[in-house]
Design an enzyme around this catalytic site. Structure first.
Site, PDB file in Angstrom:
ATOM      1  N   LYS A  11      -0.809   4.936   4.501  1.00 18.07           N
ATOM      2  CA  LYS A  11      -1.754   4.033   5.171  1.00 18.07           C
ATOM      3  C   LYS A  11      -1.281   3.794   6.598  1.00 18.07           C
ATOM      4  CE  LYS A  11      -4.100  -0.449   4.735  1.00 18.07           C
ATOM      5  NZ  LYS A  11      -5.439   0.140   4.950  1.00 18.07           N
TER       6      LYS A  11
ATOM      7  N   HIS B  47       0.838  -1.200   0.000  1.00 16.90           N
ATOM      8  CA  HIS B  47       0.000   0.000   0.000  1.00 16.90           C
ATOM      9  C   HIS B  47       0.875   1.253   0.000  1.00 16.90           C
ATOM     10  CE1 HIS B  47      -3.314  -2.698   1.089  1.00 16.90           C
ATOM     11  NE2 HIS B  47      -4.117  -1.719   0.721  1.00 16.90           N
TER      12      HIS B  47
END
Length: 263
Positions: free
Chosen positions: A157, A153
């Site tokens: 995040k 990600h």
């Protein structure tokens, strides 16, 4: 068509999904809630024409003022838990893409949803492709004795591993037991073999330039199988979100994960 309040409206997901719903959906966005940009016109935040609706920071007040049917949540678990309960206690259905809830928090949300006979969907991932990846991984797990998960990600995040990776591990562990390593492993750097969920290793990568990606790698005698899904744009979640918005109006109970409704 449903009247929707967007919770976490000013985050990356909140802005992207709001813009798509405003442009390509029959649903009506009647309120926008966040702790930043309070008082600003939400259309200007999106870079489109003024909407005449400003960002507010009190969900209960917005619910009482706008009378929505659904709260669509893409905020953070720290605040989302309380706000989801507020929505349900005020007879408003919830669709949430927020991750990072504890098992105790999920159980509490489930109890309140079921007690009020109100639909509530918490989905770690709204991408149809990601859900198919999990389904295919379940099928493959019957034939391979070893598996590890790698999720990638963007570097902003805040939680790791991702909700999708945890959900994948839960599904895999429910139908098989991962085989332990044949040797006694020694980590020269603690954590280098990843996190452990019921014997399934999960590895989290966080880098700029990534959006959301996951690999499920199976190993067997003389072979391996890699299943991979890539999200290049947050638009990929829209079809799953529209599906959830439709389904939650038909539900009178709590559902965790879109897979229960899709397959």
């Amino acid at each position: 068509m449903a009247r929707i309040v967007m919770l976490g409206a000013c985050g990356k997901m909140g802005r992207e999904i709001s813009k798509n719903l405003l442009m390509h959906s029959e649903h009506e966005l009647v309120g926008f809630v966040d702790v930043v940009n309070v008082g600003q016109d939400f259309g200007e935040i999106l870079g489109i024409s003024r909407l005449g609706k400003t960002v507010e920071d009190n969900l209960k007040e917005v619910i009482l003022k706008t009378n929505p049917e659904i709260v669509l949540d893409f905020s953070r678990a720290s605040g989302a838990f309380t706000n989801i309960l507020i929505a349900l206690e005020n007879k408003v259905r919830v669709v949430s893409g927020t991750t990072g809830f504890s098992q105790e928090q999920i159980k509490k949300i489930e109890d309140v949803s079921n007690a009020n006979n109100l639909g509530c969907i918490i989905a770690p991932n709204f991408s149809i492709g990601a859900l198919l990846l999990m389904k295919l991984a379940q099928m493959a797990a019957k034939y391979f004795s070893h598996v590890e998960i790698i999720e990638y990600h963007h570097n902003l995040k805040v939680d790791a591993p991702s909700g999708t990776a945890i959900k994948t591990a839960e599904l895999l562990s429910s139908i098989r037991e991962n085989q332990p390593s044949a040797i006694q492993e020694e980590e020269k750097i603690p954590g280098s073999r990843g996190g452990d969920y019921r014997g399934i290793k999960i590895h989290s990568v966080r880098l700029p330039g990534l959006v959301a990606h996951q690999e499920v790698i199976f190993g067997g005698r003389g072979q391996s199988l890699t299943l991979r899904h890539d999200v290049y744009s947050r638009e990929s979640y829209l079809d799953g979100i529209l599906f959830a918005l439709k389904k939650v109006l038909e539900l009178d109970r709590f559902v965790f994960g879109l897979d229960e409704l899709l397959f």
